[in-house]
Design an enzyme around this catalytic site. Structure first.
Site, PDB file in Angstrom:
ATOM      1  N   SER A   7       3.086  -4.965   9.731  1.00  0.00           N
ATOM      2  CA  SER A   7       2.407  -5.539   8.559  1.00  0.00           C
ATOM      3  C   SER A   7       3.139  -6.788   8.093  1.00  0.00           C
ATOM      4  CB  SER A   7       2.358  -4.520   7.428  1.00  0.00           C
ATOM      5  OG  SER A   7       1.768  -3.338   7.897  1.00  0.00           O
ATOM      6  N   ARG A   8       4.450  -6.842   8.327  1.00  0.00           N
ATOM      7  CA  ARG A   8       5.237  -7.988   7.861  1.00  0.00           C
ATOM      8  C   ARG A   8       5.014  -9.233   8.728  1.00  0.00           C
ATOM      9  NH1 ARG A   8       9.218  -3.722   6.251  1.00  0.00           N
ATOM     10  NH2 ARG A   8       9.464  -3.940   4.004  1.00  0.00           N
TER      11      ARG A   8
ATOM     12  N   HIS B 175      -1.134   0.825  13.632  1.00  0.00           N
ATOM     13  CA  HIS B 175      -1.457   2.012  12.828  1.00  0.00           C
ATOM     14  C   HIS B 175      -2.629   2.780  13.439  1.00  0.00           C
ATOM     15  CE1 HIS B 175       0.361  -0.608   9.568  1.00  0.00           C
ATOM     16  NE2 HIS B 175       1.046   0.512   9.415  1.00  0.00           N
TER      17      HIS B 175
END
Ligand code: PAF
Length: 269
Positions: free
Chosen positions: A188-189, A39
């Site tokens: 994120s996972r 990100h």
């Protein structure tokens, strides 16, 4: 100057219009939070393109099916805001559901042809949910440019198509996939994975690379894809949703499961 925070429609409108009055261009990075270096690379790209960068954090319910991980999706807005401040973002937008969906969650905007197949074969609701939220976020932030990661390559194509269909003058920028030292695409996972699952996950990019190299060497497409699916299973993935070469994108894309976690990745030829 520290990072600004907006939660309501009025707050984001006031912040963005002040930046515009100051002659600044607006860059936008929509996210669902649980931020990582991937990100931050999108934020960096947005800061290279634009003067004032808004990052939204909103776990969008309309892109999750009832059986998916909406409830357990990691939420850490305070830590995320600190990371964004350090990365030099200008504003973090933290809307709640009533801000994004004041009149319910129906949406006239639907995903176009790029949404056909791949993810949609397994998550039929997904891209309609994404264009629903992204079109609403664009309307609130009114950016000049918006940055999306190429990790969600099909999503990037769906967004480009939406922007064209709606005639929006927003430049859509695709950011290269950020990977860890083993080549695992940051997500994120990945936080869901146990250490054993993580070592299996790190094989995904290797399998894609082998497939890409075989295609470059002129090997038969169907055979290469079948071998790649088989390689994922023999490396420990429990289920493979797809491994497919998409000629118009010149890319191999894959989605596969480790326990309750679904990982995606892709690689260009
Ligand atoms: O890629 C994501 O994180 C999401 O799909 C997005 C674009 C923020 C929309 O909720």
């Amino acid at each position: 100057m520290g990072i600004l925070t907006a939660r309501t429609r009025d707050e984001i409108a006031a912040i963005v219009s002040k930046a515009r009055q100051d002659g600044q261009t607006i860059g936008f990075v929509p996210t669902m939070g649980a931020l990582h270096a991937g990100h931050l690379s999108l934020v960096k790209l947005a800061l290279e393109k634009c003067d004032f960068v808004v990052v939204s954090i909103f776990v969008n319910p309309t892109q999750f099916a009832p059986h998916e991980d909406f409830d357990r999706y990691p939420r850490m807005p305070e830590a995320d805001s600190l990371m964004l401040a350090e990365a030099g973002a200008s504003c973090v937008f933290l809307p709640d559901e009533a801000v994004i969906y004041p009149d319910g969650k129906d949406c006239a905007v639907k995903a176009g042809a790029a949404a056909k197949g791949l993810e949609t074969d397994f998550r039929p609701h997904f891209f309609d949910g994404v264009v629903n939220v992204v079109s609403r976020l664009f309307d609130l932030v009114k950016p000049d440019a918006a940055v999306f990661g190429q990790k969600d390559f099909q999503q990037l194509q769906v967004i480009r198509e939406m922007v064209e269909a709606l005639g929006l003058s927003i430049e859509i920028v695709g950011a290269p996939i950020a990977r860890d030292e083993s080549g695992l695409a940051l997500s994120s996972r990945n936080a869901y994975l146990s250490s054993e699952e993580l070592s299996v996950a790190r094989r995904l990019n290797k399998v894609l690379l082998d497939a890409v190299q075989a295609l470059r060497a002129g090997e038969d497409q169907d055979e290469v894809m079948a071998e790649a699916a088989q390689a994922l299973v023999s490396n420990g993935f429990e289920k493979v949703d797809y491994v497919r070469f998409k000629p118009e994108w010149q890319r191999v894309l894959a989605a596969a499961w480790l326990g309750k976690t679904r990982l995606i990745d892709n690689m260009g030829l």
